[in-house]
Design a protein around this motif. Structure first.
Motif, PDB file in Angstrom:
ATOM      1  N   GLN A   1       4.995  -8.666  -4.210  1.00 23.47           N
ATOM      2  CA  GLN A   1       5.171  -8.314  -5.622  1.00 23.47           C
ATOM      3  C   GLN A   1       3.875  -8.510  -6.398  1.00 23.47           C
ATOM      4  O   GLN A   1       3.035  -9.348  -6.058  1.00 23.47           O
ATOM      5  CB  GLN A   1       6.294  -9.149  -6.249  1.00 23.47           C
ATOM      6  N   GLN A   2       3.700  -7.735  -7.451  1.00 23.24           N
ATOM      7  CA  GLN A   2       2.530  -7.825  -8.306  1.00 23.24           C
ATOM      8  C   GLN A   2       2.735  -8.909  -9.370  1.00 23.24           C
ATOM      9  O   GLN A   2       3.823  -9.010  -9.961  1.00 23.24           O
ATOM     10  CB  GLN A   2       2.261  -6.479  -8.980  1.00 23.24           C
ATOM     11  N   VAL A   3       1.700  -9.702  -9.599  1.00 16.43           N
ATOM     12  CA  VAL A   3       1.756 -10.741 -10.626  1.00 16.43           C
ATOM     13  C   VAL A   3       0.519 -10.634 -11.500  1.00 16.43           C
ATOM     14  O   VAL A   3      -0.565 -10.280 -11.036  1.00 16.43           O
ATOM     15  CB  VAL A   3       1.851 -12.156 -10.006  1.00 16.43           C
TER      16      VAL A   3
ATOM     17  N   LYS B   1      16.215 -15.542  -8.292  1.00 16.85           N
ATOM     18  CA  LYS B   1      15.797 -14.538  -7.305  1.00 16.85           C
ATOM     19  C   LYS B   1      17.017 -13.850  -6.696  1.00 16.85           C
ATOM     20  O   LYS B   1      17.048 -12.622  -6.530  1.00 16.85           O
ATOM     21  CB  LYS B   1      14.957 -15.196  -6.218  1.00 16.85           C
TER      22      LYS B   1
ATOM     23  N   ASP C   1       5.261 -13.972 -14.614  1.00 18.64           N
ATOM     24  CA  ASP C   1       5.516 -13.358 -13.309  1.00 18.64           C
ATOM     25  C   ASP C   1       5.611 -14.430 -12.229  1.00 18.64           C
ATOM     26  O   ASP C   1       6.333 -14.267 -11.242  1.00 18.64           O
ATOM     27  CB  ASP C   1       4.382 -12.393 -12.946  1.00 18.64           C
TER      28      ASP C   1
ATOM     29  N   GLY D   1       9.534 -16.395  -3.678  1.00 21.02           N
ATOM     30  CA  GLY D   1       9.149 -15.101  -4.222  1.00 21.02           C
ATOM     31  C   GLY D   1       8.755 -14.121  -3.133  1.00 21.02           C
ATOM     32  O   GLY D   1       8.611 -14.478  -1.960  1.00 21.02           O
ATOM     33  N   ASP D   2       8.571 -12.869  -3.543  1.00 23.33           N
ATOM     34  CA  ASP D   2       8.179 -11.791  -2.652  1.00 23.33           C
ATOM     35  C   ASP D   2       6.654 -11.738  -2.600  1.00 23.33           C
ATOM     36  O   ASP D   2       5.999 -11.501  -3.615  1.00 23.33           O
ATOM     37  CB  ASP D   2       8.737 -10.476  -3.186  1.00 23.33           C
TER      38      ASP D   2
ATOM     39  N   ALA E   1       8.284 -15.643  -9.561  1.00 20.26           N
ATOM     40  CA  ALA E   1       7.944 -16.394  -8.359  1.00 20.26           C
ATOM     41  C   ALA E   1       7.514 -17.820  -8.718  1.00 20.26           C
ATOM     42  O   ALA E   1       7.180 -18.118  -9.876  1.00 20.26           O
ATOM     43  CB  ALA E   1       6.828 -15.693  -7.591  1.00 20.26           C
TER      44      ALA E   1
ATOM     45  N   GLY F   1      18.464 -11.130  -8.647  1.00 21.83           N
ATOM     46  CA  GLY F   1      17.623  -9.966  -8.856  1.00 21.83           C
ATOM     47  C   GLY F   1      16.364 -10.222  -9.659  1.00 21.83           C
ATOM     48  O   GLY F   1      15.613  -9.290  -9.963  1.00 21.83           O
ATOM     49  N   GLY F   2      16.131 -11.469 -10.015  1.00 19.55           N
ATOM     50  CA  GLY F   2      14.935 -11.808 -10.786  1.00 19.55           C
ATOM     51  C   GLY F   2      13.675 -11.671  -9.946  1.00 19.55           C
ATOM     52  O   GLY F   2      13.707 -11.761  -8.717  1.00 19.55           O
ATOM     53  N   LYS F   3      12.556 -11.449 -10.614  1.00 20.37           N
ATOM     54  CA  LYS F   3      11.285 -11.237  -9.929  1.00 20.37           C
ATOM     55  C   LYS F   3      10.292 -12.394 -10.133  1.00 20.37           C
ATOM     56  O   LYS F   3       9.165 -12.324  -9.630  1.00 20.37           O
ATOM     57  CB  LYS F   3      10.635  -9.940 -10.421  1.00 20.37           C
TER      58      LYS F   3
ATOM     59  N   SER G   1      -1.311  -9.042  -5.905  1.00 16.79           N
ATOM     60  CA  SER G   1      -0.086  -9.404  -5.200  1.00 16.79           C
ATOM     61  C   SER G   1       0.077 -10.920  -5.209  1.00 16.79           C
ATOM     62  O   SER G   1      -0.896 -11.665  -5.382  1.00 16.79           O
ATOM     63  CB  SER G   1      -0.116  -8.901  -3.763  1.00 16.79           C
TER      64      SER G   1
END
Length: 311
Positions: free
Chosen positions: A215-217, A262, A242, A211-212, A269, A265-267, A190
């Motif tokens: 979220q997985q990186v 972001k 990521d 970033g979230d 970070a 909708g981008g992921k 994460s």
């Protein structure tokens, strides 16, 4: 006999280094581009290599790094003399007042710093006229007879880049590191776990994040220092990591790009760890890289640390 042969070989290497690279250009702030001739090698009767000058050590670093001196580099002397005999070496990010005092306490008269000593890229003491802090710092360096050499352009030119390598080593990611790359692919975690790992490994108290945290990186871009918004955004667009772990940035450039991607909708970070913490591992690793090449020379890493207090 083997140890004598090794010592003799090292002396021969030093002598060849001074012949091949001797006369490397060393610039004082604002000086013309003129070479400083290396003094003849006169090593001791054992393998300690006491008696080497600043110039001889710089020549050795360039030779071992397979580097060629070039005009326009900021890697110049900021104080002292190329001919001073070195009593000890301190590596650091910034030659702060505290670092200078610690170098003197350690009996070291040669500081190798990665970043400027006098608050601007070329270390021009007249960047701000009559700067009383510059004058006090110059006086302190003169008091302790300390020579400061900036090691920025050259350290990034060594293959592998010692800063990138040192960062990967300190993060425990050498198995994922590839020479010439500024990204690594590690087992998924994460974003929060990555931040925890960065803080623990590099000794960081606070970071800034876009970033979230859940979220997985896995694909991580490592952009230490301050390469500029164009390079950071180009890396984001072409490599699509990521997460980008960077030193610092212009807030109106990369930060706004990351915020908008972001919101769209981008992921991807962004984690900012600070200029000092992002490149200090390179100066930490420099001790390990340099020590075997200068057996007997006392080489110490002194961390300049964070400039800010967090409230």
């Amino acid at each position: 006999m083997k140890s004598i042969s090794k010592t003799s070989s090292r002396r021969k290497f030093i002598a060849q280094t001074l012949t091949t690279v001797g006369g490397i250009t060393i610039l004082g702030a604002g000086s013309a581009f003129t070479p400083i001739k290396s003094s003849p090698f006169s090593g001791p009767g054992d393998s300690s290599f006491a008696g080497l000058t600043v110039q001889q050590i710089i020549d050795l670093i360039l030779k071992e790094g397979k580097l060629t001196p070039f005009a326009g580099t900021v890697d110049t002397l900021k104080s002292g003399s190329a001919n001073i005999v070195v009593t000890g070496i301190v590596t650091t990010m910034f030659a702060t007042i505290a670092v200078i005092e610690e170098a003197a306490r350690l009996g070291a008269n040669f500081i190798i710093a990665h970043e400027p000593t006098f608050y601007n890229h070329t270390d021009n003491p007249d960047w701000v006229k009559d700067n009383h802090i510059v004058k006090q710092k110059q006086a302190l360096l003169a008091k302790y007879n300390i020579t400061v050499w900036r090691f920025h352009d050259y350290i990034h030119s060594i293959k592998p880049d010692l800063v990138a390598y040192g960062t990967a080593k300190k993060l425990g990611w050498l198995q994922y590191f590839k020479t010439g790359r500024y990204d690594v692919t590690v087992p998924p975690m994460s974003l929060q776990a990555l931040i925890t790992h960065l803080k623990k490994s590099l000794g960081i108290t606070h970071v800034r994040v876009i970033g979230d945290l859940n979220q997985q990186v896995s694909h991580i871009g490592l952009l230490p220092g301050a390469p500029g918004g164009q390079r950071q955004v180009t890396f984001a667009e072409t490599e699509k990591p990521d997460v980008i772990v960077a030193g610092e940035l212009q807030e109106w450039e990369t930060a706004e790009y990351m915020r908008d991607q972001k919101l769209l909708g981008g992921k991807m970070a962004l984690v900012l760890i600070g200029h000092n913490f992002s490149e200090d591992p390179g100066m930490w690793y420099l001790v390990e890289w340099l020590q075997p090449k200068l057996p007997g020379m006392k080489i110490t890493h002194v961390a300049s640390g964070e400039a800010f207090e967090w409230m």
